[in-house]
Design a protein around this motif. Structure first.
Motif, mmCIF file in Angstrom:
data_model
loop_
_atom_site.group_PDB
_atom_site.id
_atom_site.type_symbol
_atom_site.label_atom_id
_atom_site.label_comp_id
_atom_site.label_asym_id
_atom_site.label_seq_id
_atom_site.Cartn_x
_atom_site.Cartn_y
_atom_site.Cartn_z
ATOM 1 N N SER A 1 1.128 32.680 -19.179
ATOM 2 C CA SER A 1 1.134 31.351 -18.540
ATOM 3 C C SER A 1 0.560 30.361 -19.528
ATOM 4 C CB SER A 1 0.300 31.375 -17.261
ATOM 5 O OG SER A 1 -1.073 31.289 -17.625
ATOM 6 N N GLN B 1 6.912 18.466 -19.888
ATOM 7 C CA GLN B 1 7.890 19.563 -19.738
ATOM 8 C C GLN B 1 7.468 20.662 -20.709
ATOM 9 O OE1 GLN B 1 11.666 19.844 -21.288
ATOM 10 N NE2 GLN B 1 11.730 21.647 -19.914
ATOM 11 N N ILE B 2 7.229 21.867 -20.195
ATOM 12 C CA ILE B 2 6.701 22.960 -21.047
ATOM 13 C C ILE B 2 7.844 23.895 -21.442
ATOM 14 C CG2 ILE B 2 5.106 24.936 -21.116
ATOM 15 C CD1 ILE B 2 3.438 23.513 -18.941
ATOM 16 N N SER C 1 12.416 29.675 -21.696
ATOM 17 C CA SER C 1 11.845 28.728 -20.731
ATOM 18 C C SER C 1 11.222 29.504 -19.579
ATOM 19 C CB SER C 1 12.938 27.793 -20.196
ATOM 20 O OG SER C 1 14.011 28.606 -19.744
ATOM 21 N N GLN D 1 7.974 26.272 -14.185
ATOM 22 C CA GLN D 1 6.861 25.328 -14.294
ATOM 23 C C GLN D 1 6.461 24.813 -12.919
ATOM 24 O OE1 GLN D 1 7.486 22.513 -17.448
ATOM 25 N NE2 GLN D 1 5.997 21.018 -16.597
ATOM 26 N N GLU E 1 -0.294 21.042 -15.407
ATOM 27 C CA GLU E 1 1.061 21.598 -15.418
ATOM 28 C C GLU E 1 0.950 23.043 -15.899
ATOM 29 O OE1 GLU E 1 3.177 18.722 -13.756
ATOM 30 O OE2 GLU E 1 3.995 20.611 -14.558
ATOM 31 N N SER F 1 3.140 26.687 -16.728
ATOM 32 C CA SER F 1 4.456 27.339 -16.834
ATOM 33 C C SER F 1 4.209 28.839 -16.920
ATOM 34 C CB SER F 1 5.171 26.858 -18.104
ATOM 35 O OG SER F 1 6.287 27.722 -18.332
ATOM 36 N N CYS G 1 3.514 27.996 -26.953
ATOM 37 C CA CYS G 1 3.753 27.101 -25.814
ATOM 38 C C CYS G 1 3.893 25.678 -26.375
ATOM 39 C CB CYS G 1 2.556 27.160 -24.861
ATOM 40 S SG CYS G 1 2.656 25.904 -23.564
#
Lengths: 308, 177, 308
Positions: free
Chosen positions: A21, A38-39, A49, A52, A60, A62, A78
């Motif tokens: 994570s 946006q991660i 990807s 998230q 945030e 992910s 990341c």
């Protein structure tokens, strides 16, 4: 911190699943305030990807799951994708491999001239993980039921499957308990234990041929004078002589020549032939190893005496 | 209590190992004596009777090993004598500085053998008591001059070799081979 | 004590005179009481006799004088001759030699790949005595008038006349005061001092030839592309190229190729010939040492173009 990556375990079984994570607290990342976060992930150079979501504290997060992880070493990066170039925010190193396999065929040999004990083993399958291999030993008694003084671990050179215990750690003529231990992040494995007296696994230094003569004169017999190596003159030895002629290069073997009688007598040799002699020795109790063959000694038998 | 042991297989193996180890140490002592001769020019014990007497370096006792009926005490005396010589041989590190690794190796063998005998006596249930040493026995006199140190460097290995020869004779009595 | 030997000095000049005395207090030698004491000497294995007299305290004293003592090491033994074997009573060790001679021709060279300074010198005559040789140095300034921080002595391997000062003790681009000191029981000697900046005595690593081509096409000219060694790319260098053909093995030299222009152009080559090229470089200030020649590069020039 601005962002970080956590993995369930940095070292996993090859082929198993990795869950990671990445958490980003944009308010802590100068320059990201108010931007839509946006991660994305990268496993070494391969983009991935995750799923998230926003955490309760407003960060945030992910989550990424990689099943059948098949690389032995990888970096999991990341990224946060903003207006400009995607920014590397955090990273985790992942190692994958197997628990160490049990080292097999542990054998040891005492070198009498260097006065040290060298042990060798077969390592078994490669665990692909950084592993600590150590040849462990302890002084002992009887049949090694009770270990006494532990001896410092002997750490082999990288990639080597042998290790040499120096004389100062050995207890000669007394049993020692010796085994190999391999440890990596996924477990430990130990070889069978050897319970040996170093002097029972000695490899003797070769004897030395001193002289060869046709004796008695004008017969097909020869007499070989020899000496045991100085480093093992205190050991009762059984030796064997071998000889060959250039014509038929097969060796003929004369076994069971017992030290310390330092002359040996044999007949049946052909006349006027050049022979090559060598000798080697072993403990009379047959414990330990044959020495190397001694340096060769060439001897030409006399011509046949004219008849009558 | 020893005689009925002498046929026992463990005891015989213990004896064979000790006999071999004593033979090895005796060979190494002979090499050290050669070094003392070539390096210090001290080769003939006859020339050192006076200084030997003056220094008073006595032989480690083996009187318990002379009697026909073998005593545990003989093993104890061999073990204790080896410890005495392990201490005395340290002097050779001073008088043969260029050969310290050989002297260290010899002392390591002497202490290993002494430990082996102690352990084997315990394993065989022999009486391992340490016999009181006569006053001053086992301790080296203070060596004031270079000459006294070098002379002792000759006397100690010479004494030790005799000690090993007597030990060999004593233990050979017990072997059934 | 029963007996002892004294010498005027245990270390003397080779060829000078040794005076020694042996004193025996027979009442202190158990076993000599009442015996008539006769003292003799032995220099190593050679017998000698001194002049013997009784001292006031009743001890027997023998004095020995050995002129022109010509051995560098000897043991002087004192014996008392009684009824049995002559007994050794005392001994003195004598060393003879010369004061150390001045080390000459001290030179130093900075190795850029190993980053250390190696100095070499000629030791001069052997003093025959145990001597302490040390390469001494100190950080300095200007022309080394004032020494600053002393640097630990560099002790050469036994019998070697060179020593290497590791990087951590060097002050690069600054003058260092360097000299050799030799000390034995009879005196001390020092070499001339060097006042050098290690980088001024650097031996560059050789350049690398990258490619050789016939340029312009169909002419007797060739163009050589090369690069300086990475370890000295920060140093302005002057280089020289050499080439030869197998037919006439003398080298032809092309001097004054100045880095950093990494291409050099030359004409006058024979057609259809195999040439062997090498290059070496030095500081453009001509301080320090030429590098070794680069690895060779063979190049065969094209055949002569058909006329018209």
């Amino acid at each position: 911190a601005c962002g970080w990556v956590t993995v369930d375990s940095p070292t996993i079984l090859l082929g198993s699943t990795v869950t990671a994570s990445c958490t980003i607290q944009s308010n802590r990342c100068g320059g990201l305030e108010g931007e839509e976060i946006q991660i994305t992930w990268r496993l070494n150079h391969e983009s991935m990807s995750g799923s998230q979501h926003k955490s309760i504290e407003g960060a945030e997060v992910s989550n990424l799951t990689i099943s059948h992880f098949n690389q032995t070493r990888a970096k999991l990066w990341c990224f946060v994708v903003g207006n400009s170039t995607p920014q590397r925010i955090g990273m985790a190193e992942i190692h994958a491999g197997y628990p160490p396999s049990k080292p097999e065929n542990l054998t040891c040999m005492m070198n009498l001239s260097e006065n040290c004990l060298t042990c060798h083993w077969d390592p078994g399958l490669d665990g692909h993980l950084p592993a600590r291999v150590a040849l462990k030993s302890s002084k002992s008694r009887g049949q090694c039921e009770v270990s006494q003084e532990a001896i410092p671990d002997c750490i082999p050179q990288a990639g080597q499957n042998d290790c040499t215990i120096p004389r100062r750690f050995l207890q000669l003529y007394q049993k020692m308990d010796i085994w190999v231990s391999v440890q990596n992040a996924l477990g430990t494995a130990e070889s069978e234990h050897l319970c040996i007296d170093p002097m029972d696994v000695a490899k003797l230094d070769p004897p030395v041929l001193k002289s060869i003569q046709s004796l008695p004169f004008q017969t097909d017999c020869i007499s070989v004078a020899w000496e045991v190596a100085p480093t093992s003159s205190h050991i009762e030895q059984q030796c064997e002589l071998r000889y060959m002629t250039h014509e038929d290069p097969g060796w003929t073997l004369v076994p069971n020549i017992v030290s310390p009688n330092l002359k040996t007598h044999h007949c049946g040799f052909l006349f006027g032939r050049e022979y090559r002699f060598q000798m080697r020795c072993m403990r009379v109790t047959a414990m330990g190893y044959w020495s190397e063959w001694s340096p060769g000694w060439n001897f030409t038998t006399h011509e046949k005496a004219p008849a009558g | 209590p020893l005689p009925e042991f002498s046929g026992d297989q463990d005891f015989q193996q213990f004896l064979q190992k000790d006999l071999e180890y004593i033979r090895k140490i005796k060979g190494d002592v002979a090499q050290v004596q050669e070094l003392v001769c070539t390096t210090l020019q001290l080769c003939n014990e006859e020339e050192l009777m006076l200084v030997k007497q003056k220094l008073g370096i006595s032989q480690a006792p083996l009187d318990q090993c002379h009697s026909k009926t073998f005593q545990d005490a003989c093993f104890s005396q061999i073990r204790d004598g080896l410890q005495i010589y392990h201490g005395h041989l340290a002097l050779l590190l001073q008088v043969l500085p260029a050969h310290s690794s050989r002297v260290d190796a010899l002392r390591l063998d002497v202490s290993n053998l002494s430990t082996n005998i102690q352990q084997q006596m315990e394993d065989l249930g022999l009486n391992t008591v340490t016999y009181p040493k006569a006053e001053g026995q086992g301790t080296l006199p203070s060596l004031s001059s270079n000459f006294d140190r070098q002379a002792s460097g000759f006397i100690i290995p010479a004494n030790f070799k005799r000690f090993l020869e007597m030990s060999l004779r004593a233990l050979r009595h017990l072997t059934t081979a």
